[in-house]
Design a protein around this motif. Structure first.
Motif, short mmCIF file in Angstrom:
data_model
loop_
_atom_site.label_atom_id
_atom_site.label_comp_id
_atom_site.label_asym_id
_atom_site.label_seq_id
_atom_site.Cartn_x
_atom_site.Cartn_y
_atom_site.Cartn_z
N THR A 1 -22.79 -19.82 -54.01
CA THR A 1 -21.95 -19.48 -52.86
C THR A 1 -22.65 -18.44 -51.98
O THR A 1 -23.52 -17.69 -52.44
CB THR A 1 -20.60 -18.90 -53.31
N ASN A 2 -22.25 -18.44 -50.72
CA ASN A 2 -22.81 -17.48 -49.76
C ASN A 2 -22.52 -16.05 -50.22
O ASN A 2 -23.34 -15.15 -50.08
CB ASN A 2 -22.18 -17.76 -48.39
N GLU A 3 -21.32 -15.87 -50.80
CA GLU A 3 -20.92 -14.53 -51.24
C GLU A 3 -21.89 -13.99 -52.31
O GLU A 3 -22.35 -12.85 -52.22
CB GLU A 3 -19.50 -14.63 -51.82
N VAL A 4 -22.20 -14.82 -53.29
CA VAL A 4 -23.13 -14.38 -54.34
C VAL A 4 -24.53 -14.16 -53.75
O VAL A 4 -25.23 -13.22 -54.13
CB VAL A 4 -23.16 -15.38 -55.53
N GLY A 5 -24.92 -14.99 -52.78
CA GLY A 5 -26.21 -14.80 -52.12
C GLY A 5 -26.29 -13.45 -51.42
O GLY A 5 -27.30 -12.74 -51.53
N LEU B 1 -23.10 -8.30 -62.49
CA LEU B 1 -22.75 -6.93 -62.10
C LEU B 1 -21.40 -6.90 -61.38
O LEU B 1 -20.61 -5.98 -61.55
CB LEU B 1 -23.84 -6.33 -61.19
N LYS B 2 -21.14 -7.95 -60.62
CA LYS B 2 -19.86 -7.99 -59.89
C LYS B 2 -18.71 -8.21 -60.87
O LYS B 2 -17.69 -7.51 -60.82
CB LYS B 2 -19.88 -9.13 -58.86
N GLU B 3 -18.88 -9.16 -61.78
CA GLU B 3 -17.80 -9.45 -62.72
C GLU B 3 -17.50 -8.26 -63.62
O GLU B 3 -16.37 -8.06 -64.03
CB GLU B 3 -18.13 -10.71 -63.55
N GLY B 4 -18.53 -7.46 -63.91
CA GLY B 4 -18.32 -6.29 -64.76
C GLY B 4 -17.94 -5.05 -63.95
O GLY B 4 -17.84 -3.95 -64.50
N ASN B 5 -17.75 -5.23 -62.63
CA ASN B 5 -17.43 -4.09 -61.74
C ASN B 5 -18.39 -2.93 -61.93
O ASN B 5 -17.97 -1.77 -61.91
CB ASN B 5 -16.01 -3.59 -62.00
N THR B 6 -19.65 -3.23 -62.14
CA THR B 6 -20.64 -2.17 -62.36
C THR B 6 -20.81 -1.34 -61.09
O THR B 6 -20.92 -1.90 -59.99
CB THR B 6 -22.00 -2.79 -62.75
N ASN B 7 -20.84 -0.03 -61.24
CA ASN B 7 -21.06 0.86 -60.11
C ASN B 7 -22.55 0.82 -59.74
O ASN B 7 -23.40 1.31 -60.48
CB ASN B 7 -20.62 2.28 -60.50
#
Ligand code: DC
Length: 219
Positions: free
Chosen positions: A87-91, A45-51
């Motif tokens: 990574t902590n960010e993805v968590g 979802l992040k890589e696709g910039n999904t709203n």
């Protein structure tokens, strides 16, 4: 021992994954790490910039998410994301996106399907209550936020990483709050799950405690 499923819930950083890996190995079962699945969805979802506010956009994005496990590897749409998702960010992202109804609906049904064959150790947040309410063994692993932050701090330091203990503790508290206060399937101990407090135990002691519980519950 007959074929059975074990459901394991607990807060982030409590050591569920390591413990489940060891027990699965010892008992010749398969460990299904549902946190990894939520992490894959968060990454996609992040890589696709999904709203994330637009649930129908989330739903259509989910149609393109294909997750599989290849031994220790986690494969998202044919890409090995085993390291990226840790990574902590993805968590932190997973903690947010896992609160979305379409995300939970898709992953819960996938997890139920996988575990239907039995012989699975499934770990996550809602396994005892939602995914496998009929599991033969149900465990809730707990540890104080400080004990978990200490473990994570030591782990990072041993890998030569520069980390701030206070930041780790704050992140753990924030994820605990998010995971236990969301509207759908918040993290909480199922009534019939057996609590294993790991604050004062090492991995081997936790493994042995759970193996004893399995012996009692499964013949
Ligand atoms: O266990 P973990 O840290 O890899 O999980 C990442 C996030 O996914 C966690 O913050 C909450 C969510 N999660 C969930 O909501 N339900 C599950 N069964 C597993 C994980």
């Amino acid at each position: 021992m007959k074929k059975f499923n074990m459901a394991v819930d607990g807060t982030s950083g409590v050591g569920k994954s390591s413990v489940c890996d060891i027990i699965a190995d010892k008992l010749n079962m398969t460990h299904l790490d549902t946190g990894a699945m939520y992490r894959c969805v968060a990454l996609y979802l992040k890589e696709g910039n999904t709203n994330l506010e637009d649930l129908s956009a989330v739903e259509s994005a989910l149609d393109n998410v294909h997750i599989r496990f290849d031994g220790d590897k986690v494969i998202l749409n044919d890409q090995d994301v085993s390291k990226t998702i840790r990574t902590n960010e993805v968590g932190m992202m997973a903690s947010k996106t896992s609160a979305l109804a379409p995300v939970r609906t898709k992953l819960v049904s996938l997890q139920k399907e996988i575990a239907a064959a039995k012989g699975y150790i499934v770990d996550g947040r809602d396994i005892c209550s939602v995914v496998l309410p009929d599991a033969e063994v149900k465990i809730f692993m707990s540890a104080t936020a400080e004990a978990r932050a200490q473990r994570r701090y030591k782990e990072y330091v041993s890998k030569g990483m520069e980390v701030d203990y206070k930041q780790i503790l704050d992140d753990i508290n924030q994820r605990d709050y998010q995971d236990s206060h969301r509207a759908i399937s918040p993290l909480k101990k199922a009534e019939d799950a057996i609590e294993v407090d790991t604050s004062e135990l090492n991995i081997e002691q936790v493994v042995n405690k759970i193996l004893d519980i399995i012996k009692e519950k499964v013949d």
